[in-house]
Structures are given as structure tokens and as C-alpha cells.
Scaffold this motif. Structure first.
Motif, mmCIF file in Angstrom:
data_model
loop_
_atom_site.group_PDB
_atom_site.id
_atom_site.type_symbol
_atom_site.label_atom_id
_atom_site.label_comp_id
_atom_site.label_asym_id
_atom_site.label_seq_id
_atom_site.Cartn_x
_atom_site.Cartn_y
_atom_site.Cartn_z
ATOM 1 N N ASP A 1 0.844 -1.198 0.000
ATOM 2 C CA ASP A 1 0.000 0.000 0.000
ATOM 3 C C ASP A 1 0.877 1.246 0.000
ATOM 4 O OD1 ASP A 1 -2.484 -1.434 0.174
ATOM 5 O OD2 ASP A 1 -2.010 -1.810 2.288
ATOM 6 N N ALA A 2 1.974 1.198 0.758
ATOM 7 C CA ALA A 2 2.891 2.339 0.815
ATOM 8 C C ALA A 2 4.306 1.857 1.081
ATOM 9 C CB ALA A 2 2.467 3.322 1.908
ATOM 10 N N ILE A 3 5.251 2.530 0.476
ATOM 11 C CA ILE A 3 6.667 2.336 0.784
ATOM 12 C C ILE A 3 7.184 3.656 1.341
ATOM 13 C CG2 ILE A 3 8.975 1.961 -0.170
ATOM 14 C CD1 ILE A 3 7.774 0.021 -2.160
ATOM 15 N N VAL A 4 7.890 3.569 2.450
ATOM 16 C CA VAL A 4 8.490 4.739 3.080
ATOM 17 C C VAL A 4 9.996 4.634 2.928
ATOM 18 C CG1 VAL A 4 8.735 6.071 5.200
ATOM 19 C CG2 VAL A 4 6.595 4.826 4.749
ATOM 20 N N VAL A 5 10.607 5.650 2.355
ATOM 21 C CA VAL A 5 12.060 5.661 2.154
ATOM 22 C C VAL A 5 12.677 6.589 3.189
ATOM 23 C CG1 VAL A 5 13.945 6.140 0.548
ATOM 24 C CG2 VAL A 5 11.777 5.220 -0.302
ATOM 25 N N GLY A 6 13.448 6.016 4.099
ATOM 26 C CA GLY A 6 14.108 6.794 5.146
ATOM 27 C C GLY A 6 13.546 6.476 6.511
ATOM 28 N N ALA A 7 14.411 5.979 7.424
ATOM 29 C CA ALA A 7 13.963 5.565 8.750
ATOM 30 C C ALA A 7 14.354 6.577 9.820
ATOM 31 C CB ALA A 7 14.512 4.177 9.093
ATOM 32 N N ARG B 1 -0.126 0.332 11.785
ATOM 33 C CA ARG B 1 -1.035 0.015 12.899
ATOM 34 C C ARG B 1 -2.497 0.179 12.504
ATOM 35 N NH1 ARG B 1 -2.573 3.899 16.997
ATOM 36 N NH2 ARG B 1 -2.450 6.037 16.241
ATOM 37 N N HIS B 2 -2.751 0.821 11.361
ATOM 38 C CA HIS B 2 -4.113 0.915 10.848
ATOM 39 C C HIS B 2 -4.362 -0.061 9.701
ATOM 40 C CE1 HIS B 2 -4.104 4.804 13.061
ATOM 41 N NE2 HIS B 2 -5.368 4.492 13.239
ATOM 42 N N GLY B 3 -3.492 -1.056 9.569
ATOM 43 C CA GLY B 3 -3.766 -2.159 8.658
ATOM 44 C C GLY B 3 -3.159 -2.067 7.273
ATOM 45 N N ALA B 4 -2.430 -1.004 6.962
ATOM 46 C CA ALA B 4 -1.823 -0.883 5.645
ATOM 47 C C ALA B 4 -0.604 -1.785 5.541
ATOM 48 C CB ALA B 4 -1.426 0.565 5.375
#
Length: 427
Positions: free
Chosen positions: A8-14, A27-30
Motif C-alpha cells: 500500500d505504501a513504501i516509506v524511504v528513510g527511517a 497500525r491501521h492495517g496498511a
């Protein structure tokens, strides 16, 4: 290491912005992948100071999955100011004027970003995000239709996946913004810092775990700091140049900032060996007005440093990174990504525009502002309330203008009164 899954989503950078977004989404299911180019925990150059109100942004009390004791190394309740290493003033953050409308107890949390960021990343993973570190994004393919494709390289080969939404949380020089054509014009400032070993009880009498030190006047267009940590001091200096000039490649400035750091250590009687100090430099994408932080399809969103959300007066970015990460996640979950840039503007523009106007004034006349601003009894508390999101620069702008007029009257006939135009400088 081919992957080819869809998210659903990719996040680049931690960093704080990316990990907050990944946690909120997961935490909302994505279905979320959180990518970090270095192995966690990794060093991150940053002063590591943030207001205690990140507790609310991170929902620490409500979710009980992140304990401050795991990452907070010192709790600051006093600021010690100097101007050119003279005129010291130790200010409490919790002695406000009688009848103040918000009697909250204030403190600044001091963290090491390696520990803090890793704690946030592991929380996102516990919520269900797929955490992949030591993975460098090489290509972002975002066509007019269809999903976004990400290609990255790691120690075991190439990783590729698709997603409906991509969050760029990969910093000032991030690959996401560059490859999708966002934020081509940026105002870049610079900061340099060292981590000096320290044993509490040694050195200057005001070197304490509850005191942060700020020096104005030595660095033109910026300031220097000493932040307490568990067993060391984070000592740094930054030039913000709020008029928008670039600091890229300015070797003279780097030399000046390094010298300021060494002078600060000597001033505070902290022993050091210069050859053993490791100087870390990092770019600061200072706010220079609201920019587009989403692509045309509104399926690529930028947060934190990647979005240019560095306060142009304070130079801090942790609070705004966390806040913008949460805004990005909510926009995706609620189907409102087409309005994401507007949402960022609503959250930051008025305050940051006011901060930019004030920064141009303050850093041009730091001596005047130190005498008539910093040394005022409640100025430090007010500044931290702005950092904490309890106040904004527009909230106090009329008060600032009034005090500038009063100060000019006091110094009438001197160089400041001939050159300053109070309202024009702040509008």
C-alpha cells in the motif's frame, strides 16, 4: 534478492518522519515497507534536542509501546546563553510570568539519533511494517498511471517492489524528491558537530545534565550549542543564513564552525584532543516558503527534511518531521493526498514564515536582540513553548514589534536606531 511484492505504501528513510508515517500506516492495517539505506542502528548527525511535546505526537502515553527511558539521555530544564562567550545568562524554562495562560512544565529531551531512530523503526516493525535496512534506493518509476516501482540495492542484490503511495523521508539530499522532480530549489544551511566525552562534575560549573548551552554572536548568521547526553556532550555550530544564500562548498565557513566548536570546549573547560574529535557536517534544508511536497498524481509525498521542514530560526527539524510523517500517513489512510501540500501549509506555513522573518532580523543584529530579547526573564520559556507547538511566531509578533520599538527608544541615537525599521523588518 528480487522481491517484486506490492505494498500500500513504501516509506524511504527511517528517521523520525519516516518511522512515524510507517508506524501510523501499519497500525491501521496498511501493508508498508520501511526502507533505510544504512544498517540500523546507524549514526545520524543531529544535535538531538526536542521538546517534550513529541510525547503527544508519538502517542507514547496512549500506545505504551515506546518508553522515553529507552532513548532519552538527558532532560533539560535550563538554557545558558552567552554572547561571544560573555554576558552569560542561565534561564529556567519553568518560571513564567504570573497569570501565564499555559502553566505546563517544559523540558527538552536530549537523544542520540542512532538510538532514537532505531527505537521508532522497531516500533513500526512491531506494528507490522516490513523493515528493510542496508538497502539503497536507486530508481523511482512513477508513471502517469499504475503503481510506483522502486528499485533498490542491498548487500545481497537487487530489491524491487511496487506501491500505491511513496513517502520520501530520506533527508535533504533524498533520492525520492530528486527522481520525481520535487523541491529543485532549496535553501541549504549547514551545521557541524562533535561528540565530546564528558564526566559530569568536571569542567564549567554550569555543565549539568539539565542545562543546554547556546552561544550567539560568534557564528555569523547562526549560533553554537552544547547539548548534554548521558556520557558526552554534543557540541555544534550552525549557519542558517536566512536570507537564502547557499552554503554548499563554503570551506571558509566550515573552518569557522570547527573553530567555534573548539572555542566552546575551551570556554567550558572541557579537555579534548583535536586529533581525536570527529567532526560531522550535515545539510539543513531551511524553510524558505511553502513548496510543493507532493507530485501531480498525489501518490508521492515528502516529509521532514525532504520537505524542507527545518525551522529557519531554531534550525530544528525533529518535531516537524514527526508531525509531517503523521500528516502524510493520515492523508493516505483518509484518501486526502490531493490536499497534502495544503495540509502541510496549514500545519507549518504561518509559524515558519514568521520564524523566517524573525530570523532575518535576529541574525542580522544579534547583539541588539541578545540584549533586548534573549536576556529578558521569560524569553527562553517562550522560545521553548514555540518549539513545543504551544505558541507560534505570529502569536508573539505584536509583542516583538512593541519591544523592538521600546529597545530602539532606549538606544536612540546609536547605530541600531538609525538602521532598524521595526515593522518593515518583521513584515
Amino acid at each position: 534478492m528480487r522481491h517484486n511484492a506490492h505494498y500500500d505504501a513504501i516509506v524511504v528513510g527511517a528517521g523520525p518522519g519516516g518511522t512515524t508515517a510507517a508506524w501510523e500506516l501499519a497500525r491501521h492495517g496498511a501493508r508498508v515497507a520501511l526502507l533505510e539505506r544504512r544498517k540500523l542502528p546507524r549514526h545520524k548527525t543531529c544535535g538531538g534536542g526536542m521538546p517534550i511535546t513529541v510525547r503527544q505526537l508519538l502517542q507514547i502515553d496512549a500506545c505504551h509501546d515506546l518508553a522515553p527511558e529507552a532513548f532519552v539521555e538527558a532532560r533539560v530544564r535550563y538554557l545558558r546563553h552567552t554572547f561571544r562567550f560573555a554576558s552569560p545568562y542561565l534561564a529556567s524554562l519553568n518560571h513564567g510570568p504570573a497569570g501565564e495562560d499555559n502553566p505546563s512544565e517544559l523540558e527538552l529531551w536530549m537523544v542520540q539519533r542512532s538510538i532514537f531512530d532505531n527505537a521508532l523503526a522497531q516500533r513500526a516493525a512491531r506494528a507490522g511494517a516490513e523493515l528493510r535496512d542496508a538497502l539503497t534506493v536507486r530508481r523511482v518509476e512513477c508513471a502517469d498511471t499504475g503503481p510506483i516501482r522502486i528499485t533498490a540495492e542491498g548487500e545481497t542484490g537487487t530489491w524491487s517492489a511496487t506501491c500505491d503511495f511513496l513517502i520520501g523521508a530520506d533527508g535533504a539530499n533524498g533520492v525520492v524528491a530528486r527522481q520525481v522532480g520535487l523541491r529543485r530549489e532549496r535553501a541549504i544551511a549547514i551545521a557541524i558537530e562533535v561528540e565530546a566525552p564528558h564526566r559530569w562534575g568536571e569542567g564549567h560549573e554550569d555543565l549539568r545534565p539539565d542545562v543546554a548551552h547556546l552561544e550567539f554572536g560568534v557564528v555569523q548568521g547562526g549560533y553554537a550549542w552544547v547539548f548534554p547526553k548521558e556520557n558526552h556532550l554534543n557540541v555544534g555550530a550552525g549557519c542558517f543564513r536566512p536570507h537564502g544564500q547557499s552554503v554548499h562548498g563554503d570551506q571558509n565557513l566550515r573552518t569557522e564552525l570547527r573553530k567555534t566548536i573548539l572555542d566552546y570546549l575551551r570556554y567550558l573547560n572541557v579537555p579534548y584532543r583535536e586529533e581525536e574529535l570527529v567532526f560531522h557536517a550535515h545539510p539543513l534544508p531551511i524553510w524558505n516558503g511553502l513548496d510543493m511536497v507532493q507530485n501531480e498524481r498525489a501518490n508521492v509525498l515528502l516529509v521532514g527534511d525532504a520537505a524542507g521542514l527545518i525551522n529557519p530560526f531554531f534550525g530544528d527539524g525533529i518535531y516537524s518531521a514527526i508531525r509531517s510523517g503523521s500528516i502524510a500517513a493520515r492523508a493516505i489512510l483518509e484518501g486526502r493526498t490531493t490536499n497534502y501540500t495544503d495540509a502541510i501549509g496549514e500545519a507549518f506555513r504561518a509559524n515558519f514564515d514568521g520564524a523566517l522573518r524573525f530570523a532575518r532580523f535576529f541574525y542580522r543584529w544579534p547583539g541588539f536582540c541578545y540584549r533586548h530579547g534573549v536576556l529578558r526573564p521569560y524569553a527562553s520559556r517562550t522560545a521553548v513553548r514555540i518549539l513545543a507547538g504551544e505558541l507560534t511566531f505570529p502569536d508573539i509578533s505584536r509583542r516583538i514589534i512593541r519591544r523592538i520599538r521600546q529597545a530602539m527608544a532606549v538606544e536612540r541615537g546609536g547605530p541600531y536606531s538609525r538602521r532598524l525599521r521595526d515593522r518593515q523588518m518583521l513584515e
